[in-house]
Design a protein around this motif. Structure first.
Motif, mmCIF file in Angstrom:
data_model
loop_
_atom_site.group_PDB
_atom_site.id
_atom_site.type_symbol
_atom_site.label_atom_id
_atom_site.label_comp_id
_atom_site.label_asym_id
_atom_site.label_seq_id
_atom_site.Cartn_x
_atom_site.Cartn_y
_atom_site.Cartn_z
ATOM 1 N N LEU A 1 0.416 0.386 10.914
ATOM 2 C CA LEU A 1 0.157 -0.644 9.917
ATOM 3 C C LEU A 1 -1.140 -1.373 10.254
ATOM 4 C CD1 LEU A 1 1.318 -2.311 7.467
ATOM 5 C CD2 LEU A 1 2.269 -3.864 9.188
ATOM 6 N N LEU A 2 -1.989 -1.568 9.248
ATOM 7 C CA LEU A 2 -3.173 -2.394 9.436
ATOM 8 C C LEU A 2 -3.393 -3.253 8.207
ATOM 9 C CD1 LEU A 2 -5.841 -1.152 7.755
ATOM 10 C CD2 LEU A 2 -5.740 0.538 9.572
ATOM 11 N N LEU A 3 -4.070 -4.367 8.434
ATOM 12 C CA LEU A 3 -4.330 -5.339 7.380
ATOM 13 C C LEU A 3 -5.814 -5.669 7.395
ATOM 14 C CD1 LEU A 3 -2.860 -7.269 5.273
ATOM 15 C CD2 LEU A 3 -3.012 -9.012 7.068
ATOM 16 N N ALA B 1 2.836 -14.118 1.468
ATOM 17 C CA ALA B 1 2.055 -13.210 0.634
ATOM 18 C C ALA B 1 2.906 -12.598 -0.477
ATOM 19 C CB ALA B 1 1.456 -12.101 1.488
ATOM 20 N N GLU B 2 2.240 -12.282 -1.579
ATOM 21 C CA GLU B 2 2.875 -11.553 -2.670
ATOM 22 C C GLU B 2 2.079 -10.281 -2.932
ATOM 23 O OE1 GLU B 2 2.622 -13.338 -6.521
ATOM 24 O OE2 GLU B 2 0.750 -14.389 -6.057
ATOM 25 N N VAL B 3 2.781 -9.225 -3.347
ATOM 26 C CA VAL B 3 2.127 -7.967 -3.664
ATOM 27 C C VAL B 3 1.493 -8.076 -5.044
ATOM 28 C CG1 VAL B 3 2.426 -5.497 -4.057
ATOM 29 C CG2 VAL B 3 3.710 -6.636 -2.231
ATOM 30 N N VAL B 4 0.187 -7.797 -5.115
ATOM 31 C CA VAL B 4 -0.542 -7.870 -6.376
ATOM 32 C C VAL B 4 -0.591 -6.507 -7.050
ATOM 33 C CG1 VAL B 4 -2.786 -8.360 -7.443
ATOM 34 C CG2 VAL B 4 -1.942 -9.788 -5.564
ATOM 35 N N LYS B 5 -0.826 -5.455 -6.242
ATOM 36 C CA LYS B 5 -0.975 -4.121 -6.815
ATOM 37 C C LYS B 5 -0.731 -3.067 -5.749
ATOM 38 C CE LYS B 5 -4.203 -1.353 -9.605
ATOM 39 N NZ LYS B 5 -5.549 -1.323 -10.261
ATOM 40 N N LEU C 1 -1.268 -1.434 -0.238
ATOM 41 C CA LEU C 1 -0.849 -2.568 -1.053
ATOM 42 C C LEU C 1 -1.905 -3.664 -1.046
ATOM 43 C CD1 LEU C 1 2.845 -2.928 0.161
ATOM 44 C CD2 LEU C 1 2.030 -1.731 -1.885
ATOM 45 N N GLU C 2 -2.194 -4.180 -2.223
ATOM 46 C CA GLU C 2 -3.047 -5.363 -2.344
ATOM 47 C C GLU C 2 -2.149 -6.597 -2.336
ATOM 48 O OE1 GLU C 2 -5.971 -7.508 -5.615
ATOM 49 O OE2 GLU C 2 -5.669 -5.321 -5.711
ATOM 50 N N LEU C 3 -2.458 -7.534 -1.442
ATOM 51 C CA LEU C 3 -1.641 -8.730 -1.255
ATOM 52 C C LEU C 3 -2.463 -9.986 -1.507
ATOM 53 C CD1 LEU C 3 -0.076 -7.637 2.161
ATOM 54 C CD2 LEU C 3 0.963 -7.359 -0.083
ATOM 55 N N ARG C 4 -1.773 -11.048 -1.895
ATOM 56 C CA ARG C 4 -2.428 -12.333 -2.061
ATOM 57 C C ARG C 4 -1.625 -13.402 -1.332
ATOM 58 N NH1 ARG C 4 -2.209 -13.012 -7.344
ATOM 59 N NH2 ARG C 4 -4.306 -12.266 -7.832
ATOM 60 N N GLN C 5 -2.327 -14.227 -0.561
ATOM 61 C CA GLN C 5 -1.707 -15.395 0.056
ATOM 62 C C GLN C 5 -2.647 -16.572 -0.149
ATOM 63 O OE1 GLN C 5 0.766 -15.635 3.817
ATOM 64 N NE2 GLN C 5 -1.183 -16.409 4.615
ATOM 65 N N GLY C 6 -2.176 -17.566 -0.894
ATOM 66 C CA GLY C 6 -3.064 -18.668 -1.258
ATOM 67 C C GLY C 6 -4.210 -18.137 -2.093
ATOM 68 N N GLY C 7 -5.419 -18.469 -1.704
ATOM 69 C CA GLY C 7 -6.580 -17.981 -2.431
ATOM 70 C C GLY C 7 -7.204 -16.741 -1.826
ATOM 71 N N ASP C 8 -6.549 -16.149 -0.826
ATOM 72 C CA ASP C 8 -7.106 -14.992 -0.129
ATOM 73 C C ASP C 8 -6.384 -13.709 -0.530
ATOM 74 O OD1 ASP C 8 -8.933 -16.561 1.363
ATOM 75 O OD2 ASP C 8 -7.316 -17.087 2.773
ATOM 76 N N ARG C 9 -7.145 -12.607 -0.525
ATOM 77 C CA ARG C 9 -6.579 -11.304 -0.867
ATOM 78 C C ARG C 9 -6.783 -10.341 0.295
ATOM 79 N NH1 ARG C 9 -9.541 -10.277 -6.497
ATOM 80 N NH2 ARG C 9 -8.109 -8.518 -6.773
ATOM 81 N N TYR C 10 -5.830 -9.441 0.442
ATOM 82 C CA TYR C 10 -5.829 -8.510 1.573
ATOM 83 C C TYR C 10 -5.410 -7.123 1.098
ATOM 84 C CZ TYR C 10 -5.544 -12.937 4.164
ATOM 85 O OH TYR C 10 -5.762 -14.205 4.635
ATOM 86 N N ILE C 11 -5.695 -6.136 1.943
ATOM 87 C CA ILE C 11 -5.182 -4.784 1.749
ATOM 88 C C ILE C 11 -4.367 -4.406 2.983
ATOM 89 C CG2 ILE C 11 -5.752 -2.336 1.585
ATOM 90 C CD1 ILE C 11 -6.254 -3.715 -1.014
ATOM 91 N N ALA C 12 -3.109 -4.030 2.761
ATOM 92 C CA ALA C 12 -2.251 -3.526 3.841
ATOM 93 C C ALA C 12 -2.116 -2.023 3.682
ATOM 94 C CB ALA C 12 -0.881 -4.188 3.787
ATOM 95 N N LYS C 13 -2.323 -1.292 4.773
ATOM 96 C CA LYS C 13 -2.140 0.159 4.759
ATOM 97 C C LYS C 13 -1.049 0.502 5.766
ATOM 98 C CE LYS C 13 -5.553 2.850 3.821
ATOM 99 N NZ LYS C 13 -6.789 3.662 3.827
ATOM 100 N N ALA C 14 -0.072 1.261 5.293
ATOM 101 C CA ALA C 14 1.075 1.611 6.132
ATOM 102 C C ALA C 14 1.303 3.107 6.079
ATOM 103 C CB ALA C 14 2.326 0.866 5.659
ATOM 104 N N GLY C 15 1.488 3.730 7.236
ATOM 105 C CA GLY C 15 1.748 5.152 7.299
ATOM 106 C C GLY C 15 3.214 5.448 7.546
#
Length: 279
Positions: A87-89, A18-22, A34-48
């Motif tokens: 941490l959650l994704l 994954a790469e950080v998008v924003k 953090l907004e992440l991208r891996q391949g054609g999929d996008r995710y949101i990671a939240k970390a406390g």
């Protein structure tokens, strides 16, 4: 704030390439978004961070209460989580933020928000004999902390809150921060994000921030919301108590974190809530 070593390890195992998008973090609380991208999929990671208490609430919401939204693609879908690591994704939800857009002031947005909230609230209900007592205690604790509420007004608020009755309350799953900054709009469809304040509370508490902000600025939005919700959940006496407690917590918390604009809103909310109390 940055990710801890453990959080980095988990993200690398969940999304190896994954790469950080924003970075969507607000910078006020100790939560990294953090907004992440891996391949054609996008995710949101939240970390406390070590002071965070929101991730546990959010994780509970994902595990117990989000199905009415995720089943329609209108809430974030949990992919991975580690409570100990804070941490959650989730899968990325498409759409633009409603706050600051023209959709913040359109009736259909609030009709949809009312429908979404009703579905969330209707999942379960439990009676709690101590809720009002606990909430009054929290408000008094805020008044005892550092703030810029005038001393004579602080004492008046303390007297009012101490004298309030403490009837049983019915608690339902609530979002806790129900307002346009936590709604997305995508081709006319409203979606919901950020469950960091989710908890069991009376249903009407989810209307407090709208009442202090958008409903106040454009009153026509309120009936649209109530129509979507189905009925007005506000008991008059309980609503007065909620408004004043919300006002106190806003003014004090905003002062403590250095948000002067939000602090000023809190002082205005106190004045407006007091105007509804007969003495």
């Amino acid at each position: 704030m940055g990710l801890t070593d453990r959080q980095r390890e988990l993200l690398a195992s969940w999304l190896p390439s994954a790469e950080v998008v924003k970075d969507h973090s607000w910078g006020v609380l100790g939560t990294l978004v953090l907004e992440l991208r891996q391949g054609g999929d996008r995710y949101i990671a939240k970390a406390g961070d070590e002071t965070d208490h929101h991730l546990a609430r959010e994780l509970r919401a994902h595990r117990e209460w989000l199905r009415p939204w995720t089943a329609q693609g209108r809430g974030p879908q949990l992919v991975h989580a580690d409570a100990d690591a804070k941490l959650l994704l989730t899968r990325y939800l498409p759409g633009q933020l409603v706050q600051g857009s023209p959709y913040e002031w359109t009736a259909d947005t609030y009709y949809q928000a009312g429908e979404l909230l009703a579905a969330f609230h209707q999942q379960s209900a439990v009676d709690d004999a101590e809720y009002e007592t606990v909430e009054n205690g929290k408000a008094l604790t805020y008044l005892a902390a550092k703030h810029r509420i005038a001393p004579d007004l602080t004492e008046r608020l303390r007297v009012i809150i101490t004298a309030w009755p403490t009837p049983p309350a019915t608690l339902v799953p609530t979002h806790g921060d129900w307002q346009p900054r936590n709604w997305l709009i995508d081709h006319g469809t409203v979606r919901v994000i950020d469950l960091g304040r989710a908890d069991l509370r009376p249903a009407y508490t989810d209307l407090a921030r709208l009442a202090a902000q958008q409903f106040r600025t454009k009153p026509a939005l309120e009936p649209a919301f109530i129509e979507g919700y189905g009925k007005d959940p506000r008991d008059p006496d309980a609503w007065v108590r909620t408004r004043l407690r919300e006002a106190v917590s806003t003014a004090v918390w905003a002062y403590q974190v250095g948000d002067e604009t939000f602090e000023q809103q809190g002082h205005r909310m106190i004045a407006e809530a007091l105007a509804t109390i007969r003495q």
